[in-house]
Design an enzyme around this catalytic site. Structure first.
Site, mmCIF file in Angstrom:
data_model
loop_
_atom_site.group_PDB
_atom_site.id
_atom_site.type_symbol
_atom_site.label_atom_id
_atom_site.label_comp_id
_atom_site.label_asym_id
_atom_site.label_seq_id
_atom_site.Cartn_x
_atom_site.Cartn_y
_atom_site.Cartn_z
ATOM 1 N N LYS A 10 -8.952 0.691 -1.025
ATOM 2 C CA LYS A 10 -9.717 1.556 -2.003
ATOM 3 C C LYS A 10 -11.035 1.061 -2.296
ATOM 4 O O LYS A 10 -11.627 0.199 -1.661
ATOM 5 C CB LYS A 10 -8.920 1.558 -3.444
ATOM 6 N N TYR A 50 -2.806 12.665 -3.947
ATOM 7 C CA TYR A 50 -2.142 12.348 -4.973
ATOM 8 C C TYR A 50 -1.605 13.339 -6.120
ATOM 9 O O TYR A 50 -1.240 13.131 -7.027
ATOM 10 C CB TYR A 50 -3.161 11.373 -5.855
ATOM 11 N N ASN A 113 -7.282 -1.000 -8.121
ATOM 12 C CA ASN A 113 -6.410 -2.077 -7.625
ATOM 13 C C ASN A 113 -6.368 -2.423 -6.347
ATOM 14 O O ASN A 113 -5.210 -2.765 -5.765
ATOM 15 C CB ASN A 113 -4.694 -1.898 -8.272
ATOM 16 N N HIS A 116 -3.736 0.897 -1.796
ATOM 17 C CA HIS A 116 -2.720 1.703 -1.738
ATOM 18 C C HIS A 116 -1.601 1.302 -0.946
ATOM 19 O O HIS A 116 -1.878 0.691 0.076
ATOM 20 C CB HIS A 116 -3.032 3.286 -1.482
ATOM 21 N N GLU A 127 2.428 10.025 4.519
ATOM 22 C CA GLU A 127 1.057 9.607 4.149
ATOM 23 C C GLU A 127 0.365 9.381 5.451
ATOM 24 O O GLU A 127 -0.860 9.388 5.488
ATOM 25 C CB GLU A 127 1.300 8.429 3.231
HETATM 26 P P1 CMP Z 1 -1.506 3.786 -5.695
HETATM 27 O O1 CMP Z 1 -0.256 2.738 -5.342
HETATM 28 O O2 CMP Z 1 -2.402 4.107 -4.817
HETATM 29 O O3 CMP Z 1 -0.619 4.794 -6.486
HETATM 30 C C1 CMP Z 1 -0.900 5.627 -7.622
HETATM 31 C C2 CMP Z 1 -2.075 5.023 -8.455
HETATM 32 O O4 CMP Z 1 -2.338 5.472 -9.591
HETATM 33 C C3 CMP Z 1 -1.853 3.575 -8.358
HETATM 34 O O5 CMP Z 1 -1.953 2.726 -7.005
HETATM 35 C C4 CMP Z 1 -2.988 3.043 -9.526
HETATM 36 O O6 CMP Z 1 -4.161 2.895 -8.990
HETATM 37 C C5 CMP Z 1 -2.905 4.384 -10.238
HETATM 38 N N1 CMP Z 1 -2.281 4.204 -11.767
HETATM 39 C C6 CMP Z 1 -1.078 3.990 -11.898
HETATM 40 N N2 CMP Z 1 -0.917 3.864 -13.052
HETATM 41 C C7 CMP Z 1 -2.009 3.972 -13.746
HETATM 42 C C8 CMP Z 1 -2.697 3.943 -15.151
HETATM 43 N N3 CMP Z 1 -1.857 3.809 -16.223
HETATM 44 N N4 CMP Z 1 -4.067 4.326 -15.249
HETATM 45 C C9 CMP Z 1 -4.923 4.434 -14.165
HETATM 46 N N5 CMP Z 1 -4.177 4.628 -12.888
HETATM 47 C C10 CMP Z 1 -3.075 4.263 -12.752
#
Ligand code: CMP
Length: 139
Positions: A10, A50, A113, A116, A127
């Site tokens: 990311k 998403y 984070n 993904h 995906e």
């Molecule tokens: P990812 O695995 O990319 O898939 C969905 C994403 O939503 C997840 O990683 C997080 O980065 C994001 N996400 C999940 N919960 C929250 C939250 N409470 N606030 C902001 N982002 C979130």
């Protein structure tokens, strides 16, 4: 059984220049990289990718973040790829991620984070196909 899963490094991790360290951890865990590209997602791609989260309160923030800078998209193959890759990256929130996982090492927060990961075998296939034509994959 051999499965596919999608990794996206990311924008937060690309900004920190930790792409190489993340890719090395993936290779050390015996995943085969069958496709890889660096790109900047368009808003339309971010929204479509998403879409499953579109009713969630964080959807707008998630899409804005994912288009805020370049990402590295990586198609991975391995026996039990989905589960093994999710163990390697750790919990969504780095505060809850196990020691040594990619998110514990490199993520800033639940939203920024670092990586993904696909959440099911079916989504792994979908995906990978979202970003790569079958002819671009080196299986
Ligand atoms: P990812 O695995 O990319 O898939 C969905 C994403 O939503 C997840 O990683 C997080 O980065 C994001 N996400 C999940 N919960 C929250 C939250 N409470 N606030 C902001 N982002 C979130």
């Amino acid at each position: 059984m051999s499965e596919r899963t999608l990794c996206i490094i990311k924008p937060d991790a690309v900004k920190k220049n930790v792409q190489g360290s993340i890719i090395q951890k993936i290779l050390d865990s015996k995943f085969k990289i069958i496709g890889m590209k660096m790109m900047k997602l368009t808003e339309s791609m971010g929204r479509r990718f998403y879409e499953v989260h579109k009713e969630r309160p964080f959807y707008g923030e998630l899409v804005s973040f994912m288009i805020s800078g370049p990402v590295v998209v990586i198609a991975l193959e391995k026996d039990n790829a989905v589960t093994d890759y999710r163990s390697l990256i750790g919990a969504t929130d780095p505060a809850e991620a196990a020691a040594g996982t990619i998110r514990k090492l490199f993520a800033n927060s639940k939203s920024e984070n670092a990586v993904h990961g696909s959440d099911s075998v079916e989504n792994g296939k979908t995906e990978v196909a979202f970003f790569f034509a079958e002819s671009e994959l080196n299986t």
